[in-house]
Structure formats: structure tokens, C-alpha cells
Design a protein around this motif. Structure first.
Motif, PDB file in Angstrom:
ATOM      1  N   SER A 180       0.812  -1.222   0.000  1.00 26.52           N
ATOM      2  CA  SER A 180       0.000   0.000   0.000  1.00 26.52           C
ATOM      3  C   SER A 180       0.841   1.266   0.000  1.00 26.52           C
ATOM      4  O   SER A 180       0.359   2.336  -0.385  1.00 26.52           O
ATOM      5  CB  SER A 180      -0.936   0.012   1.216  1.00 26.52           C
ATOM      6  OG  SER A 180      -0.197   0.206   2.412  1.00 26.52           O
ATOM      7  N   ILE A 181       2.098   1.167   0.458  1.00 27.35           N
ATOM      8  CA  ILE A 181       2.965   2.361   0.476  1.00 27.35           C
ATOM      9  C   ILE A 181       3.917   2.373  -0.716  1.00 27.35           C
ATOM     10  O   ILE A 181       4.818   3.203  -0.790  1.00 27.35           O
ATOM     11  CB  ILE A 181       3.765   2.437   1.795  1.00 27.35           C
ATOM     12  CG1 ILE A 181       4.635   1.185   1.985  1.00 27.35           C
ATOM     13  CG2 ILE A 181       2.841   2.640   2.973  1.00 27.35           C
ATOM     14  CD1 ILE A 181       5.520   1.243   3.225  1.00 27.35           C
ATOM     15  N   ALA A 182       3.706   1.444  -1.662  1.00 25.93           N
ATOM     16  CA  ALA A 182       4.541   1.407  -2.861  1.00 25.93           C
ATOM     17  C   ALA A 182       4.171   2.569  -3.786  1.00 25.93           C
ATOM     18  O   ALA A 182       3.061   3.104  -3.734  1.00 25.93           O
ATOM     19  CB  ALA A 182       4.351   0.074  -3.588  1.00 25.93           C
ATOM     20  N   LYS A 183       5.091   2.960  -4.632  1.00 28.87           N
ATOM     21  CA  LYS A 183       4.822   4.052  -5.582  1.00 28.87           C
ATOM     22  C   LYS A 183       3.917   3.591  -6.712  1.00 28.87           C
ATOM     23  O   LYS A 183       3.153   4.375  -7.266  1.00 28.87           O
ATOM     24  CB  LYS A 183       6.148   4.576  -6.152  1.00 28.87           C
ATOM     25  CG  LYS A 183       7.011   5.301  -5.131  1.00 28.87           C
ATOM     26  CD  LYS A 183       8.266   5.860  -5.780  1.00 28.87           C
ATOM     27  CE  LYS A 183       9.124   6.617  -4.765  1.00 28.87           C
ATOM     28  NZ  LYS A 183      10.354   7.159  -5.374  1.00 28.87           N
TER      29      LYS A 183
ATOM     30  N   GLU B  23       0.885   2.319  -8.559  1.00 25.35           N
ATOM     31  CA  GLU B  23      -0.545   2.278  -8.258  1.00 25.35           C
ATOM     32  C   GLU B  23      -1.081   0.851  -8.340  1.00 25.35           C
ATOM     33  O   GLU B  23      -1.938   0.448  -7.556  1.00 25.35           O
ATOM     34  CB  GLU B  23      -1.314   3.165  -9.235  1.00 25.35           C
ATOM     35  CG  GLU B  23      -2.773   3.294  -8.852  1.00 25.35           C
ATOM     36  CD  GLU B  23      -3.644   3.791  -9.983  1.00 25.35           C
ATOM     37  OE1 GLU B  23      -4.859   3.885  -9.787  1.00 25.35           O
ATOM     38  OE2 GLU B  23      -3.103   4.049 -11.077  1.00 25.35           O
ATOM     39  N   LYS B  24      -0.572   0.070  -9.297  1.00 27.22           N
ATOM     40  CA  LYS B  24      -1.033  -1.316  -9.443  1.00 27.22           C
ATOM     41  C   LYS B  24      -0.759  -2.103  -8.165  1.00 27.22           C
ATOM     42  O   LYS B  24      -1.601  -2.893  -7.720  1.00 27.22           O
ATOM     43  CB  LYS B  24      -0.334  -1.971 -10.637  1.00 27.22           C
ATOM     44  CG  LYS B  24      -0.852  -3.362 -10.955  1.00 27.22           C
ATOM     45  CD  LYS B  24      -0.231  -3.914 -12.219  1.00 27.22           C
ATOM     46  CE  LYS B  24      -0.791  -5.293 -12.536  1.00 27.22           C
ATOM     47  NZ  LYS B  24      -0.201  -5.863 -13.771  1.00 27.22           N
ATOM     48  N   ARG B  25       0.417  -1.886  -7.541  1.00 25.25           N
ATOM     49  CA  ARG B  25       0.733  -2.584  -6.298  1.00 25.25           C
ATOM     50  C   ARG B  25      -0.180  -2.132  -5.163  1.00 25.25           C
ATOM     51  O   ARG B  25      -0.573  -2.930  -4.316  1.00 25.25           O
ATOM     52  CB  ARG B  25       2.203  -2.354  -5.928  1.00 25.25           C
ATOM     53  CG  ARG B  25       3.171  -3.072  -6.871  1.00 25.25           C
ATOM     54  CD  ARG B  25       4.602  -2.855  -6.460  1.00 25.25           C
ATOM     55  NE  ARG B  25       5.520  -3.536  -7.375  1.00 25.25           N
ATOM     56  CZ  ARG B  25       6.836  -3.464  -7.308  1.00 25.25           C
ATOM     57  NH1 ARG B  25       7.411  -2.726  -6.348  1.00 25.25           N
ATOM     58  NH2 ARG B  25       7.591  -4.112  -8.165  1.00 25.25           N
ATOM     59  N   ARG B  26      -0.516  -0.847  -5.152  1.00 27.81           N
ATOM     60  CA  ARG B  26      -1.434  -0.351  -4.116  1.00 27.81           C
ATOM     61  C   ARG B  26      -2.821  -0.980  -4.281  1.00 27.81           C
ATOM     62  O   ARG B  26      -3.491  -1.286  -3.302  1.00 27.81           O
ATOM     63  CB  ARG B  26      -1.525   1.173  -4.168  1.00 27.81           C
ATOM     64  CG  ARG B  26      -0.228   1.885  -3.791  1.00 27.81           C
ATOM     65  CD  ARG B  26      -0.481   3.344  -3.425  1.00 27.81           C
ATOM     66  NE  ARG B  26      -1.075   4.094  -4.516  1.00 27.81           N
ATOM     67  CZ  ARG B  26      -0.394   4.713  -5.461  1.00 27.81           C
ATOM     68  NH1 ARG B  26       0.937   4.669  -5.446  1.00 27.81           N
ATOM     69  NH2 ARG B  26      -1.006   5.382  -6.414  1.00 27.81           N
ATOM     70  N   ASN B  27      -3.238  -1.165  -5.525  1.00 34.30           N
ATOM     71  CA  ASN B  27      -4.523  -1.816  -5.785  1.00 34.30           C
ATOM     72  C   ASN B  27      -4.497  -3.282  -5.354  1.00 34.30           C
ATOM     73  O   ASN B  27      -5.460  -3.795  -4.783  1.00 34.30           O
ATOM     74  CB  ASN B  27      -4.884  -1.714  -7.266  1.00 34.30           C
ATOM     75  CG  ASN B  27      -5.141  -0.281  -7.709  1.00 34.30           C
ATOM     76  OD1 ASN B  27      -5.474   0.570  -6.881  1.00 34.30           O
ATOM     77  ND2 ASN B  27      -4.981  -0.016  -8.978  1.00 34.30           N
ATOM     78  N   VAL B  28      -3.357  -3.937  -5.614  1.00 40.41           N
ATOM     79  CA  VAL B  28      -3.202  -5.334  -5.195  1.00 40.41           C
ATOM     80  C   VAL B  28      -3.230  -5.426  -3.677  1.00 40.41           C
ATOM     81  O   VAL B  28      -3.736  -6.400  -3.108  1.00 40.41           O
ATOM     82  CB  VAL B  28      -1.897  -5.938  -5.763  1.00 40.41           C
ATOM     83  CG1 VAL B  28      -1.616  -7.311  -5.169  1.00 40.41           C
ATOM     84  CG2 VAL B  28      -1.977  -6.045  -7.291  1.00 40.41           C
TER      85      VAL B  28
END
Length: 570
Positions: free
Chosen positions: A125-128, A130-135
Motif C-alpha cells: 500500500s505504500i509502494a509508488k 498504483e497497481k501494487r497499491r490496488n493489489v
């Protein structure tokens, strides 16, 4: 006991929130692709069923899929027969939840992994990206779902310590076939209250696995859940057009038909399910004696869980296999119940794609808004024809007809602008991706420019009214020159609408719009200079020329609004 009840309610809330969060994460990752998939994969009844099954398996909600389909039918993106096929597939797809809970939520204690999964979700969730934040939303939602399920199991009263609970429920199971109907109604009401057949299914599985209710009564609750889940779509369709209401009614008819035959064949149907489970090496759940207490890890508990999931799956499979051959007849039935209203001119200029309210999935709701904007642009282009006729009109009464139409179109543009903006404002920002958020920002700009195009039409009508009030008129040469300007604007409209329809906006699309804008500007300059030259030479009435130049300038301003729309798409 009170604390235990609140713990159960809190666990249920965690389960529902986890499911919603998981669904939202999946939508952000695949929302746009799901929209294209739905539009492309409905060319025949079998593809429609497969599409409904696939989407519901992904977003884990048949209600969400069905409401989405109602929105697409309301928008005219899906024909009614296609929508019925998708709804059938959605009913099969929702059985995935039951299997997921049965296989993972009871056999393996996924809740043990919940906290580590939340830690992984937090890191993502704190990754830059956006796809990782959605995951991360997907992972945290998955963890909360099974943590909530585990807490529900733990907070359900222990029947050995509180046998009075079992004796109360046991009274409902002692009335033969009437007991089946009682639990069917119970399942329907519970689904209406929770607004989630998946949550009701989870509760049913827990109650049965712990020995609260026997397999047959749990099966009756599943039938009730299939009735309760149709209400959400009917609520969503209530403010939609006739076809949207028909799609929702088809969903109800489909499930009611299934419940009727399942009740008629209840004993042989449950016996078939029991036989299938017994061939897997487990006890036959349809023949198990009701002892009141079942060990959660026992073969009997596993057999009951698998049996209920199998009952749910076969019910929807059989129902689909029967009714898929009768889609045309089902379409005629719902069409005869919900008839079309006589169409008026007003129907061509009102909201078409979002009049049924929001889709249940925010990412897909943005697609509704986009299609409504294209429709708005087409309505705006129709107003251009009224400008042309108003300029050509020689008689006052003829001009007045088109002047009133331009005033009406300006009011329509104001209303559509407001309603699309209100629709976009109501979208939950936390449920849409960053790319979609940028799209919605561009949409606000676009609808503002389209509203300004309506203002221009009304402004031209005022110029012509002032001309008429002074007893002036345009020469045929002036009318023909204005007509050439309007033709260029119409071509710019065509390019703009084509750009709005593009899924991916490319640089060459903007170049086409810029070329149209340059042509309009050059034509405006040429006409103005020619008219000024005619005034200087005394070859034109000064007051008529002023109105003529003002009209040309306002038409050129329309070209500015049109190019602004294409630029907003970048």
C-alpha cells in the motif's frame, strides 16, 4: 451472551467489508478490462453465460454483476437477450464463493495467515506503483474476509454449552416440507437484510457445519438466498428504462423458476447431491442423522460443507441448462409484463446511460459516464442543425420555432451538465484507480465545454432576434457563407465525437481536431475581412454586417469549445 452477539455482528461486518475491499481492489486492477470483456463477449447466449460466470467469479458478487448488467442494458450497450445470458452466468459464478469458503475457510485455517497477509498488504500500500497499491487492497480484503469468517465461527454459541439455542431452532425443523419453506423464507429475508448472498451463504455454512441445522434445511436457505439476491437488481432498475427493468425482472423469473422446480424435486435433488459427495469418499450429507453437534474437522462436517456447495452449484447449472434454450421466450415474457412507453421528442435529449443510477462497481460506473458524455456530444451536435435553420429562416414565425428549440437545447445542456457532474461527484474516490481519477477530472472539463456549446447556440439565436427586431436580414450570400462555417464546425463535431469514442487517445487523433480548428479560424478571418471590406466600399448595410460578423464570431467560438474537448482527452 450479549457480547457474543455483538462479536458475531462485528465478525459479519468484517467479512462483508473484506469482501467489498477485495472486490474494489480487483475492480481497480481489472475494471476497464472487465468493461471491454463484457461488451465484447456477448455475441451469443453461450458467450453471454461464460461472461457472467467469469466476471462474477472475479468480483465475487452476483448482485454486483447483475446491477452492472442492468446499467449496461439501461445504457443500450447490451441487448436484453444478451443481458439475460450474462445474468444466468452470474448465478453460476456466485457459487465460487461457497466453494472458496468450504475449501479454505473450514478445511484450512486461513485466518492464521491473515495478519502476515495484512503486513504484505501494508507494504504494497505504500509502494509508488498504483497497481501494487490496488493489489494491496485485494490482499487486505482477502485477509479480512477469512478473518471475519473465522471470528464468526468462534462467536457462534457452542451447542454443548447452550443447548437451548439448538432446541429453539430444532422446532423449525420438525414440520416436514413446511420446514423447508420456513428456511427458504429465512434465507430470503437474511439476504435482503445483509444485501449479500455470499454473506448469507457463509452464515449458512457455519450454522450447518456446527450442527445447528441439517443439510436439507441449509439447502432450503440456499434457495431463499437465490430469491433474496434478485431484489438488489430490481431496486437498481426501478429508476432505469424499460429494458433495464426487464433485465432485473428476468433475473427474478430465472431464480423463481429454479426455486419452484427445486422444491418440487427437493428430495431427489438433495439425494443426487448426497450421492455425488458420497462418491468422493465422504458420508452422504442427505442421509446423515441430525445429532445436534458436529466436530468442525470431522468427515461429516466436510461432507455437509461440500454437499451444500454442490447443491448451490448444481441448482444454478441445471437452471441455466434448462432456461438457456428459452431466452427468447423469457425475453418476450418480461417485455409483455413491462411495456414500452410511447416515445416523445424529449426522450431523444435526456440522459440515456446513467438514468438508472450508479453501477455497483465504481470503475465500471466511469464507463457509464463516458458513454453519457458521448451521448451529450451527439445531442449538442443536433443543435447545430437548428442554428443552420434559424439562420436560413426568412419568416418570423419560422425563425421563432428554431429560436425556441435553441433556447430549449441550452436548458437541456445545462441540465445534462449538472446531472453528469452530480453522477461523477457521487463516485467513491477511494474505489477508483488513479488513471480513472484523471479520466473523471477530464470529464468535468469536457461537460463544461459541451454546456458552453449549448450557450453558443442560444447566443446566436439572440443575435438573430436583435437583427429581426431592427428589421434587418442577411443576404443570400451571407447565409451561404455562414453555412460554410457551420459545415466546418459540423466536421469538427464529427472528429470530436470520434475522439471521445476512442478507447486509447493517440496524438494523431488530436492532430485531426487541430486541423479542423485551424480551418474554422481561417474561415472566420476570411469572412470577417471580406465583410469589413464590403462595409468600407459601401456595398453592405452596416447594421446587418455587424450582426453577420457577430454570428460568424460566435460560430468560431464553438470551434474553440470543440478543440478544448479533444485537448482534454490527452
Amino acid at each position: 451472551m450479549v457480547l457474543q452477539l455483538f462479536t458475531l455482528l462485528g465478525a459479519l461486518g468484517m467479512f462483508l467489508y473484506g469482501m467489498n475491499l477485495m472486490s474494489a481492489g480487483l475492480q481497480k486492477v481489472a475494471g476497464d478490462k472487465m468493461r471491454h470483456f463484457l461488451a465484447a463477449m456477448t455475441s451469443n447466449r453461450f458467450k453471454s453465460v461464460t461472461t457472467g460466470l467469469t466476471i462474477t467469479s472475479i468480483i465475487q458478487s452476483s448482485s454486483a454483476t447483475t446491477v452492472m448488467v442492468v446499467g449496461f442494458v439501461n445504457a443500450g450497450l447490451l441487448a436484453l437477450n444478451q443481458a439475460i445470458g450474462v445474468i444466468m452466468g452470474a448465478n453460476i459464478g456466485t457459487t465460487v464463493t461457497a466453494w472458496m469458503i468450504s475449501l479454505l475457510g473450514f478445511k484450512a485455517d486461513i485466518s492464521i495467515l491473515a495478519v502476515p497477509l495484512m503486513a504484505l498488504g501494508f507494504v504494497l500500500s505504500i509502494a509508488k506503483s498504483e497497481k501494487r497499491r490496488n493489489v494491496s487492497e485485494l490482499i487486505i480484503g482477502f485477509a479480512l474476509l477469512f478473518l471475519g469468517l473465522s471470528l464468526m465461527k468462534e462467536s457462534v454459541p457452542d451447542l454443548q454449552k447452550t443447548p437451548e439455542v439448538l432446541s429453539f431452532i430444532s422446532e423449525w425443523t420438525q414440520h416436514g416440507f413446511w420446514s423447508v419453506l420456513i428456511f427458504l423464507v429465512f434465507g430470503t429475508v437474511l439476504t435482503l437484510v445483509l444485501q449479500s448472498s455470499s454473506a448469507t451463504m457463509a452464515l449458512t455454512l457455519i450454522m450447518m457445519s456446527l450442527g445447528w441445522i441439517p443439510f436439507h434445511m441449509a439447502a432450503a436457505m440456499v434457495l431463499g438466498e437465490n430469491i433474496g439476491t434478485t431484489i438488489t437488481a430490481n431496486i437498481a432498475a426501478a429508476v432505469g428504462n424499460a429494458n433495464a427493468r426487464r433485465a432485473a425482472l428476468a433475473h427474478t423469473v430465472f431464480n423463481l423458476f429454479g426455486v419452484v422446480w427445486a422444491l418440487i424435486l427437493f428430495k431427489p435433488f438433495t439425494a443426487l447431491v448426497g450421492w455425488i459427495i458420497s462418491t468422493w469418499g465422504y458420508p452422504n450429507p442427505a442421509e446423515m442423522s441430525y445429532t445436534g453437534v458436529i466436530e468442525a474437522t470431522s468427515p461429516e462436517s466436510t461432507a455437509a460443507l461440500y454437499g451444500l456447495s454442490m447443491f448451490h452449484t448444481l441448482f444454478n447449472l441445471f437452471n441455466t441448462c434448462i432456461l438457456i434454450w428459452f431466452i427468447p421466450q423469457l425475453e418476450r415474457l418480461v417485455s409483455s409484463v413491462i411495456k414500452d412507453k410511447p416515445k416523445s421528442e424529449e426522450d431523444t435529449v435526456k440522459l440515456k446511460y446513467i438514468s438508472g443510477g450508479h453501477l455497483s462497481t465504481a470503475e465500471l460506473a466511469v464507463g457509464q459516464a463516458k458513454n453519457e458524455i458521448v451521448h451529450f456530444a451527439q445531442i449538442s451536435r443536433n443543435g447545430l442543425g437548428y442554428i443552420r435553420e434559424a439562420v436560413r429562416a426568412r419568416k418570423e414565425e419560422e425563425f421563432e420555432v428554431y429560436r425556441q428549440k435553441l433556447v430549449k437545447y441550452e436548458e437541456i445542456a445545462d441540465r445534462i451538465d449538472y446531472e453528469i457532474a452530480a453522477f461523477l461527484n457521487a463516485l467513491p474516490q477511494e474505489s477508483i484507480s488513479e488513471d480513472t481519477r484523471k479520466q473523471t477530472k477530464a470529464m468535468y472539463k469536457i461537460i463544461g465545454e459541451l454546456e458552453s456549446l449549448g450557450d453558443s447556440g442560444e447566443a446566436i439565436s439572440r443575435i438573430l432576434s436583435r437583427r429581426n427586431s431592427h428589421g434587418k436580414e442577411f443576404s443570400q450570400e451571407q447565409i451561404d457563407k455562414i453555412d460554410t462555417m457551420l459545415t466546418l464546425v459540423d466536421e469538427a463535431y464529427a472528429v470530436m465525437i470520434e475522439n471521445l469514442n476512442h478507447e486509447v487517445f493517440q496524438p494523431e487523433h488530436l492532430r485531426a481536431a487541430v486541423d479542423c480548428e485551424i480551418a474554422i479560424n481561417e474561415r472566420r478571418t476570411t469572412l470577417r475581412e471580406e465583410e469589413i471590406h464590403r462595409i468600407e466600399e459601401g456595398g453592405s448595410n452596416y447594421q446587418s454586417s455587424v450582426y453577420y460578423i457577430d454570428t460568424v464570431a460566435e460560430i468560431e467560438r464553438m470551434g474553440d469549445y470543440i478543440i478544448n474537448i479533444s485537448e482534454a482527452l490527452q
